[in-house]
Design a protein around this motif. Sequence first.
Motif, PDB file in Angstrom:
ATOM      1  N   THR A  11       0.829  -1.204   0.000  1.00  0.00           N
ATOM      2  CA  THR A  11       0.000   0.000   0.000  1.00  0.00           C
ATOM      3  C   THR A  11       0.863   1.254   0.000  1.00  0.00           C
ATOM      4  OG1 THR A  11      -1.764  -1.177   1.186  1.00  0.00           O
ATOM      5  CG2 THR A  11      -1.847   1.221   1.207  1.00  0.00           C
ATOM      6  N   ARG A  12       1.940   1.244   0.782  1.00  0.00           N
ATOM      7  CA  ARG A  12       2.849   2.401   0.787  1.00  0.00           C
ATOM      8  C   ARG A  12       3.509   2.582  -0.571  1.00  0.00           C
ATOM      9  NH1 ARG A  12       4.183   0.514   6.058  1.00  0.00           N
ATOM     10  NH2 ARG A  12       6.058  -0.521   5.275  1.00  0.00           N
ATOM     11  N   ASP A  13       3.819   1.500  -1.262  1.00  0.00           N
ATOM     12  CA  ASP A  13       4.406   1.611  -2.599  1.00  0.00           C
ATOM     13  C   ASP A  13       3.447   2.297  -3.562  1.00  0.00           C
ATOM     14  OD1 ASP A  13       6.732   0.367  -1.790  1.00  0.00           O
ATOM     15  OD2 ASP A  13       6.239  -1.586  -2.681  1.00  0.00           O
ATOM     16  N   LEU A  14       2.180   1.918  -3.511  1.00  0.00           N
ATOM     17  CA  LEU A  14       1.180   2.572  -4.357  1.00  0.00           C
ATOM     18  C   LEU A  14       1.098   4.055  -4.020  1.00  0.00           C
ATOM     19  CD1 LEU A  14      -1.238   2.823  -6.252  1.00  0.00           C
ATOM     20  CD2 LEU A  14      -2.665   1.750  -4.482  1.00  0.00           C
ATOM     21  N   ALA A  15       1.083   4.373  -2.741  1.00  0.00           N
ATOM     22  CA  ALA A  15       1.036   5.782  -2.329  1.00  0.00           C
ATOM     23  C   ALA A  15       2.259   6.538  -2.830  1.00  0.00           C
ATOM     24  CB  ALA A  15       0.949   5.872  -0.808  1.00  0.00           C
ATOM     25  N   ALA A  16       3.414   5.891  -2.817  1.00  0.00           N
ATOM     26  CA  ALA A  16       4.646   6.543  -3.267  1.00  0.00           C
ATOM     27  C   ALA A  16       4.569   6.903  -4.743  1.00  0.00           C
ATOM     28  CB  ALA A  16       5.844   5.636  -2.999  1.00  0.00           C
ATOM     29  N   VAL A  17       3.987   6.014  -5.567  1.00  0.00           N
ATOM     30  CA  VAL A  17       3.852   6.294  -6.998  1.00  0.00           C
ATOM     31  C   VAL A  17       2.918   7.474  -7.219  1.00  0.00           C
ATOM     32  CG1 VAL A  17       3.008   5.385  -9.197  1.00  0.00           C
ATOM     33  CG2 VAL A  17       4.377   3.921  -7.698  1.00  0.00           C
ATOM     34  N   VAL A  18       1.757   7.444  -6.574  1.00  0.00           N
ATOM     35  CA  VAL A  18       0.775   8.523  -6.735  1.00  0.00           C
ATOM     36  C   VAL A  18       1.344   9.855  -6.247  1.00  0.00           C
ATOM     37  CG1 VAL A  18      -1.513   9.342  -6.060  1.00  0.00           C
ATOM     38  CG2 VAL A  18      -1.168   6.930  -6.591  1.00  0.00           C
ATOM     39  N   ASP A  19       2.004   9.829  -5.104  1.00  0.00           N
ATOM     40  CA  ASP A  19       2.570  11.064  -4.545  1.00  0.00           C
ATOM     41  C   ASP A  19       3.698  11.613  -5.421  1.00  0.00           C
ATOM     42  OD1 ASP A  19       0.812  10.792  -2.471  1.00  0.00           O
ATOM     43  OD2 ASP A  19       2.306  10.146  -0.995  1.00  0.00           O
ATOM     44  N   ALA A  20       4.560  10.721  -5.894  1.00  0.00           N
ATOM     45  CA  ALA A  20       5.708  11.166  -6.691  1.00  0.00           C
ATOM     46  C   ALA A  20       5.259  11.849  -7.984  1.00  0.00           C
ATOM     47  CB  ALA A  20       6.618   9.985  -7.016  1.00  0.00           C
TER      48      ALA A  20
ATOM     49  N   GLY B 215      -4.114  -7.330  -6.681  1.00  0.00           N
ATOM     50  CA  GLY B 215      -3.782  -5.903  -6.687  1.00  0.00           C
ATOM     51  C   GLY B 215      -4.915  -5.055  -6.145  1.00  0.00           C
ATOM     52  N   CYS B 216      -6.116  -5.634  -6.062  1.00  0.00           N
ATOM     53  CA  CYS B 216      -7.246  -4.908  -5.483  1.00  0.00           C
ATOM     54  C   CYS B 216      -7.058  -4.682  -3.989  1.00  0.00           C
ATOM     55  CB  CYS B 216      -8.550  -5.670  -5.725  1.00  0.00           C
ATOM     56  SG  CYS B 216      -9.055  -5.747  -7.454  1.00  0.00           S
ATOM     57  N   ALA B 217      -6.235  -5.515  -3.349  1.00  0.00           N
ATOM     58  CA  ALA B 217      -6.051  -5.380  -1.902  1.00  0.00           C
ATOM     59  C   ALA B 217      -5.446  -4.032  -1.542  1.00  0.00           C
ATOM     60  CB  ALA B 217      -5.178  -6.522  -1.385  1.00  0.00           C
ATOM     61  N   GLU B 218      -4.324  -3.664  -2.206  1.00  0.00           N
ATOM     62  CA  GLU B 218      -3.757  -2.365  -1.888  1.00  0.00           C
ATOM     63  C   GLU B 218      -4.569  -1.220  -2.481  1.00  0.00           C
ATOM     64  OE1 GLU B 218      -0.331  -3.911  -4.666  1.00  0.00           O
ATOM     65  OE2 GLU B 218      -1.835  -4.827  -3.374  1.00  0.00           O
ATOM     66  N   ALA B 219      -5.308  -1.483  -3.557  1.00  0.00           N
ATOM     67  CA  ALA B 219      -6.179  -0.441  -4.099  1.00  0.00           C
ATOM     68  C   ALA B 219      -7.261  -0.076  -3.086  1.00  0.00           C
ATOM     69  CB  ALA B 219      -6.803  -0.907  -5.408  1.00  0.00           C
ATOM     70  N   VAL B 220      -7.840  -1.070  -2.444  1.00  0.00           N
ATOM     71  CA  VAL B 220      -8.850  -0.827  -1.401  1.00  0.00           C
ATOM     72  C   VAL B 220      -8.219  -0.118  -0.213  1.00  0.00           C
ATOM     73  CG1 VAL B 220     -10.279  -1.989   0.327  1.00  0.00           C
ATOM     74  CG2 VAL B 220     -10.410  -2.689  -2.069  1.00  0.00           C
ATOM     75  N   SER B 221      -7.079  -0.624   0.236  1.00  0.00           N
ATOM     76  CA  SER B 221      -6.414  -0.045   1.405  1.00  0.00           C
ATOM     77  C   SER B 221      -6.032   1.408   1.162  1.00  0.00           C
ATOM     78  CB  SER B 221      -5.174  -0.870   1.750  1.00  0.00           C
ATOM     79  OG  SER B 221      -4.490  -0.326   2.840  1.00  0.00           O
ATOM     80  N   TYR B 222      -5.466   1.697  -0.002  1.00  0.00           N
ATOM     81  CA  TYR B 222      -5.041   3.070  -0.306  1.00  0.00           C
ATOM     82  C   TYR B 222      -6.248   4.000  -0.415  1.00  0.00           C
ATOM     83  CZ  TYR B 222      -2.992   7.060  -2.670  1.00  0.00           C
ATOM     84  OH  TYR B 222      -2.615   8.338  -3.003  1.00  0.00           O
ATOM     85  N   THR B 223      -7.309   3.545  -1.068  1.00  0.00           N
ATOM     86  CA  THR B 223      -8.504   4.373  -1.230  1.00  0.00           C
ATOM     87  C   THR B 223      -9.096   4.738   0.122  1.00  0.00           C
ATOM     88  OG1 THR B 223      -8.972   3.344  -3.373  1.00  0.00           O
ATOM     89  CG2 THR B 223     -10.791   4.494  -2.293  1.00  0.00           C
ATOM     90  N   ALA B 224      -9.051   3.808   1.071  1.00  0.00           N
ATOM     91  CA  ALA B 224      -9.603   4.055   2.398  1.00  0.00           C
ATOM     92  C   ALA B 224      -8.804   5.093   3.172  1.00  0.00           C
ATOM     93  CB  ALA B 224      -9.651   2.748   3.188  1.00  0.00           C
ATOM     94  N   ARG B 225      -7.571   5.354   2.750  1.00  0.00           N
ATOM     95  CA  ARG B 225      -6.681   6.233   3.510  1.00  0.00           C
ATOM     96  C   ARG B 225      -6.297   7.519   2.782  1.00  0.00           C
ATOM     97  NH1 ARG B 225      -6.265   1.208   4.871  1.00  0.00           N
ATOM     98  NH2 ARG B 225      -5.595   0.569   6.962  1.00  0.00           N
ATOM     99  N   SER B 226      -6.708   7.670   1.532  1.00  0.00           N
ATOM    100  CA  SER B 226      -6.222   8.781   0.723  1.00  0.00           C
ATOM    101  C   SER B 226      -7.365   9.654   0.220  1.00  0.00           C
ATOM    102  CB  SER B 226      -5.424   8.236  -0.465  1.00  0.00           C
ATOM    103  OG  SER B 226      -5.057   9.283  -1.346  1.00  0.00           O
ATOM    104  N   ASP B 227      -7.066  10.946   0.029  1.00  0.00           N
ATOM    105  CA  ASP B 227      -8.039  11.840  -0.581  1.00  0.00           C
ATOM    106  C   ASP B 227      -7.719  12.085  -2.054  1.00  0.00           C
ATOM    107  OD1 ASP B 227      -5.784  13.412  -0.418  1.00  0.00           O
ATOM    108  OD2 ASP B 227      -6.711  15.026   0.749  1.00  0.00           O
ATOM    109  N   ARG B 228      -6.812  11.290  -2.607  1.00  0.00           N
ATOM    110  CA  ARG B 228      -6.417  11.469  -4.007  1.00  0.00           C
ATOM    111  C   ARG B 228      -7.247  10.617  -4.979  1.00  0.00           C
ATOM    112  NH1 ARG B 228      -1.229  13.874  -4.886  1.00  0.00           N
ATOM    113  NH2 ARG B 228      -0.136  14.358  -2.940  1.00  0.00           N
ATOM    114  N   VAL B 229      -8.062   9.710  -4.446  1.00  0.00           N
ATOM    115  CA  VAL B 229      -8.830   8.788  -5.289  1.00  0.00           C
ATOM    116  C   VAL B 229     -10.249   9.298  -5.456  1.00  0.00           C
ATOM    117  CG1 VAL B 229      -9.663   6.417  -5.573  1.00  0.00           C
ATOM    118  CG2 VAL B 229      -7.424   6.842  -4.522  1.00  0.00           C
ATOM    119  N   ALA B 230     -10.697   9.403  -6.712  1.00  0.00           N
ATOM    120  CA  ALA B 230     -12.060   9.845  -7.007  1.00  0.00           C
ATOM    121  C   ALA B 230     -12.989   8.685  -7.291  1.00  0.00           C
ATOM    122  CB  ALA B 230     -12.054  10.798  -8.209  1.00  0.00           C
TER     123      ALA B 230
END
Length: 253
Positions: A69-78, A92-107
Motif C-alpha cells: 500500500t505504501r508503494d502505491l502511495a509513493a507512486v501517486v505522490d511522486a 492488486g485490489c487489496a492495496e487499491a482498497v487499502s489506499y482508497t480508504a486512507r487517501s483523498d487522491r482517489v475519485a
Amino acid sequence: MERDVSLFYEDFGDGEPVVLVHGWPLSQRFWEAQTGAFVEAGHRVVSYDRRGFGRSAQPWNGYDHDTFTRDLAAVVDALGLSGVTLVGFSTGCAEAVSYTARSDRVARLVLGSPVVYPDPVAHDLRAAAAGHRIHMLDDVLRRFVAVDGHSALDEQTRLYLLRLAADASPRATAESLTVWESADPSSDLARIAVPILIVQGEADAFVPPEDSGRRVARAVAGSVLATIPSAPHAAPITHHEQWNQLVLEFIAA
C-alpha cells in the motif's frame, strides 16, 4: 529499517489520471489492452510494477499488505496525481482498497476480479512455490484464462504471461501470498466513500464470483457490480473490449 526500493512505472497520455495496479503473479504488462484504450479515451494512464515483479526492484523483504500500500502511495505522490481513478486487478485490489480508504487522491475505484478475502488456496500455492514454482505458475495461469475447462486465450499469449510471472522474484512470488492468506478488508471497505465499480468474470475458475466480486458488492452499499458473461478471472485480457467499455463508462458517468 526498510531500504528504499525502486519501482518501475509507465506514464502515458493527458487528462484525468487512471492508475492501474496489477495482481500476483504478473507485472504491469498485464495492462497492455487497457493502456492504449484509456489513453485514446483522453486519460493519463499510469501503471507500475509491484515490488518484486516486472522491472521493479526485487528486495528480500517487504511483501506485506502495508508495504504494498505504501508503494502505491509513493507512486501517486511522486507523480502528484489527484482525482485518480484507481483500478486494481485480482490481488492488486487489496492495496487499491487499502489506499482508497486512507487517501483523498482517489475519485473512483475499480476492482477487477477482486481477490481481497482470505482463501486456504493461498497457503497451498505458497507451498508449491517453494519447490515447483514454474509448474505452479503455469497451473495458475491456466485457471486465470479458463472457462468451463477450456482456455479463453490463445496459447502464445498465455505463455507470454507465464514468462512475465516466471521472471518475478521467487521470494516475492511466494511471500506475496501471505497477504492473501491473512486478508481482512472489512474495515477498509467500510471507510471508502468514493464510487466503486466491480467487474467480475461470470466463469471465473480461479476465485468463485460469490467469494470475490459479489462478496465485495454486498459489503459496500452503493457499489456497482458488472458481470461479463462467459469471462474468466483474467477478463481484462480475454474480454478486454467489454471490460474497457465498462470501466470507461464508469469514469465518464
